[in-house]
Design an enzyme around this catalytic site. Structure first.
Site, PDB file in Angstrom:
ATOM      1  N   HIS A 296      -5.614   2.943   1.191  1.00  0.00           N
ATOM      2  CA  HIS A 296      -5.056   4.147   1.794  1.00  0.00           C
ATOM      3  C   HIS A 296      -5.690   4.814   3.193  1.00  0.00           C
ATOM      4  O   HIS A 296      -5.019   5.031   3.855  1.00  0.00           O
ATOM      5  CB  HIS A 296      -4.561   5.055   0.598  1.00  0.00           C
ATOM      6  CG  HIS A 296      -4.152   4.484  -0.632  1.00  0.00           C
ATOM      7  ND1 HIS A 296      -3.007   3.473  -0.834  1.00  0.00           N
ATOM      8  CD2 HIS A 296      -4.332   4.642  -2.092  1.00  0.00           C
ATOM      9  CE1 HIS A 296      -2.878   3.372  -1.911  1.00  0.00           C
ATOM     10  NE2 HIS A 296      -3.367   3.975  -2.787  1.00  0.00           N
TER      11      HIS A 296
ATOM     12  N   ASP B  34       0.883  -1.085  -0.037  1.00  0.00           N
ATOM     13  CA  ASP B  34       0.127   0.053  -0.125  1.00  0.00           C
ATOM     14  C   ASP B  34       0.863   1.338   0.062  1.00  0.00           C
ATOM     15  O   ASP B  34       1.578   1.451   1.221  1.00  0.00           O
ATOM     16  CB  ASP B  34      -0.950   0.095   1.298  1.00  0.00           C
ATOM     17  CG  ASP B  34      -1.949   1.131   1.469  1.00  0.00           C
ATOM     18  OD1 ASP B  34      -1.275   2.398   0.938  1.00  0.00           O
ATOM     19  OD2 ASP B  34      -2.950   1.180   1.628  1.00  0.00           O
ATOM     20  N   HIS B  35       1.145   1.854  -1.073  1.00  0.00           N
ATOM     21  CA  HIS B  35       2.181   2.898  -1.365  1.00  0.00           C
ATOM     22  C   HIS B  35       1.919   4.015  -0.225  1.00  0.00           C
ATOM     23  O   HIS B  35       2.905   4.562   0.009  1.00  0.00           O
ATOM     24  CB  HIS B  35       2.416   3.274  -2.832  1.00  0.00           C
ATOM     25  CG  HIS B  35       1.570   4.137  -3.224  1.00  0.00           C
ATOM     26  ND1 HIS B  35       0.346   3.843  -3.722  1.00  0.00           N
ATOM     27  CD2 HIS B  35       1.667   5.750  -3.259  1.00  0.00           C
ATOM     28  CE1 HIS B  35      -0.317   5.096  -3.883  1.00  0.00           C
ATOM     29  NE2 HIS B  35       0.374   6.134  -3.680  1.00  0.00           N
TER      30      HIS B  35
HETATM   31  C1  BG6 Z   1      -3.489   4.608  -6.217  1.00  0.00           C
HETATM   32  C2  BG6 Z   1      -4.727   4.724  -7.067  1.00  0.00           C
HETATM   33  O1  BG6 Z   1      -3.362   3.489  -5.479  1.00  0.00           O
HETATM   34  O2  BG6 Z   1      -3.092   5.885  -5.526  1.00  0.00           O
HETATM   35  C3  BG6 Z   1      -4.781   5.828  -7.874  1.00  0.00           C
HETATM   36  O3  BG6 Z   1      -5.002   3.412  -7.846  1.00  0.00           O
HETATM   37  C4  BG6 Z   1      -4.456   7.139  -7.101  1.00  0.00           C
HETATM   38  O4  BG6 Z   1      -6.154   5.862  -8.412  1.00  0.00           O
HETATM   39  C5  BG6 Z   1      -3.298   6.898  -6.737  1.00  0.00           C
HETATM   40  O5  BG6 Z   1      -4.533   8.285  -8.331  1.00  0.00           O
HETATM   41  C6  BG6 Z   1      -2.940   8.071  -5.668  1.00  0.00           C
HETATM   42  O6  BG6 Z   1      -1.612   8.044  -5.220  1.00  0.00           O
HETATM   43  P1  BG6 Z   1      -0.685   9.275  -4.886  1.00  0.00           P
HETATM   44  O7  BG6 Z   1       0.635   8.545  -4.109  1.00  0.00           O
HETATM   45  O8  BG6 Z   1      -0.625  10.064  -5.950  1.00  0.00           O
HETATM   46  O9  BG6 Z   1      -1.631  10.183  -3.927  1.00  0.00           O
END
Ligand code: BG6
Length: 506
Positions: A246, A183-184
């Site tokens: 997230h 989960d980045h």
């Molecule tokens: C991803 C989603 O996990 O996270 C995307 O699949 C989203 O839809 C993205 O745009 C948002 O990540 P960040 O790091 O740009 O907030």
């Protein structure tokens, strides 16, 4: 834990795909440039696309060049990277692919005269996961529990039953300690800092509960639309794409109990306790706890943008939500009856991810009513991105002969305080997977519990088509129903106050 990874071979399935190009190539290049990679490090790119080694190298360099935080990649800096990139094309369902992979791994190990840890990174669509996991199992590439690891991307399943099935499948080949579910958001510096903020300071923890906190708002607003991902997004929607992972992880970090030690399972257990304590949303009252929206045409930064239904890969009568808001309760001693409002949407008026903590008013107002015109309760705003930092709002006496209260802000910004640049989330996560630190990855039980928590909403929304879509214009802050959701409790969404000293503050 040793912070220098052992010799490592990273095998990327889907190495010609978007994720590898956009995220993995720049992250690996940054790590290489910062001397974070082990001295012995190689990538084996695997894809069904029949390309040459040179094509693969070119694609990786292009990804690094386009997205690297260090700017353009100089040829002389790229040369040593290139020497460690290998490419194999093959059908993921064909046992011969795994034989070729085993041989390539053996060849690298032979050249190094050393055994290597192997990280199988699935940068592939979820549907192909079963085939790859089975292929690795049959080829016995996963059996070394200490050396072999697998990294899987979200979405992890589509709902609770599919997540359970995926976990079961993975466990037939890999032990849980070998599985790294990404989960980045957990790799973001500002997200990790929530733990430091809460548990490395004595100041906040004593008031971090239902006695002092009125409610919590978690907002992840994006200005981007679905871009080229319509085909994926049509089957996901905001609830699956963002909230299940997230936003729920952010909620866990805000609501969890202090960990006993800085240990992956200790922290993950505390987060799981939060997910388990979430009050089930009654099936017949989903509308009181959840709203959905879809953007229509509008303007972003003055330029016209199309409606979701006109985006490529999207059905003209799509009922997929691009916005979702939830009200959740965490039923435990700390949080009983404190609402947590979560919202996320695409094509909103501004891009900002924040956690707002609204404190309760003072128990007794001792100041004359005339001095309280501008009074409001304390407010803490954690800026996750694009601004990074924390704002604390409190009351001060305005200078002057009369006693007038006025809210003032204290801000901490990353850019103003720390000179070193924050690593991108993928850099942190890749290194953690290499050194075997699972703290920032999701455990099977967490993923399943999170799906279970949102199941009533998923079920209700799949049974009833939304009415009135599109219900918010691109470039707005979401549908009216989201304002109504919070207004039914006598509250409104808190404005995303900029941090003092940041560019947005001027
Ligand atoms: C991803 C989603 O996990 O996270 C995307 O699949 C989203 O839809 C993205 O745009 C948002 O990540 P960040 O790091 O740009 O907030």
């Amino acid at each position: 834990m040793n912070n220098t990874p052992e010799p490592t071979i990273m095998i990327i399935f889907g190495s010609m795909g978007d994720l590898t190009w956009r995220k993995l190539a720049p992250a690996l290049y940054n790590l290489f440039f910062d001397h974070k990679l082990p001295e012995r490090f190689a990538v084996i790119g695997l894809d069904r696309v029949s390309q040459s080694q040179a094509d693969f190298v070119r694609r990786m360099k292009d990804g690094a060049n386009t997205f690297c935080r260090l700017g353009n990649v100089a040829d002389e800096d790229w040369k040593p990277v290139e020497a460690n990139l290998h490419y194999l094309s093959g059908d993921f369902g064909d046992p011969a692919t795994y034989t070729a992979l085993s041989q390539q791994i053996a060849a690298v190990e032979k050249a190094w005269a050393s055994q290597a840890n192997t990280i199988f990174y699935l940068a592939t669509p979820p549907a192909i996961m079963e085939t790859i996991v089975n292929g690795l199992g049959v080829a016995k590439l996963a059996h070394d529990r200490r050396r072999a690891r697998i990294v899987v991307e979200k979405p992890f399943g589509h709902d609770l039953p599919s997540a359970i099935a995926l976990n079961k499948l993975l466990s037939t080949v890999f032990h849980e300690s070998q599985i790294y579910r990404i989960d980045h958001y957990l790799g973001k510096e500002t997200v990790q800092n929530i733990l430091a903020f809460r548990f490395a300071n004595a100041l906040f923890e004593p008031i971090w509960d239902r006695r002092y906190i009125d409610h919590v708002e978690i907002t992840v607003a994006e200005t981007v639309g679905v871009e080229h991902r319509g085909a994926y997004y049509e089957h996901a929607g905001a609830l699956r794409d963002m909230i299940q992972n997230h936003l729920m992880q952010l909620l866990c970090l805000i609501a969890m109990e202090p960990m006993v030690s800085f240990d992956a399972d200790d922290i993950r257990n505390k987060k799981l306790d939060v997910l388990r304590a979430i009050r089930p949303i009654p099936a017949d009252q989903v509308d009181r706890f959840a709203v959905r929206g879809q953007y229509g045409a509008g303007q972003i930064e003055g330029a016209p943008v199309p409606a979701y239904c006109s985006e490529p890969g999207v059905a003209p009568d799509s009922s997929t939500e691009t916005y979702a808001a939830l009200k959740l309760y965490v039923d435990n001693w700390r949080w009983q009856d404190v609402p947590f409002y979560l919202r996320t949407g695409k094509r909103m008026s501004l891009a900002c991810s924040t956690v707002a903590i609204q404190f309760r008013p003072v128990p007794h107002q001792s100041f004359p009513t005339s001095s309280q015109a501008a009074w409001n309760p304390n407010y803490l705003l954690i800026h996750i991105q694009p601004e990074q930092g924390i704002l604390l709002r409190f009351q001060a006496k305005q200078p002057g002969s009369s006693f007038q209260l006025s809210p003032v802000d204290m801000s901490f910004t990353y850019s103003g305080t720390f000179k070193a640049r924050s690593p991108d989330a993928y850099e942190t996560l890749l290194i953690d997977a290499m050194i075997g630190d699972a703290m920032l990855f999701m455990r099977s039980d967490q993923v399943e519990q999170s799906w279970s928590d949102i199941s009533p909403v998923l079920n209700a929304w799949s049974k009833t088509a939304p009415s009135g879509f599109p219900n918010y214009a691109a470039g707005s802050m979401g549908p009216q129903s989201a304002d109504d959701l919070i207004a039914q409790d006598g509250r409104s969404w808190l404005p995303p106050e900029p941090l003092a000293g940041s560019s947005a503050a001027h």
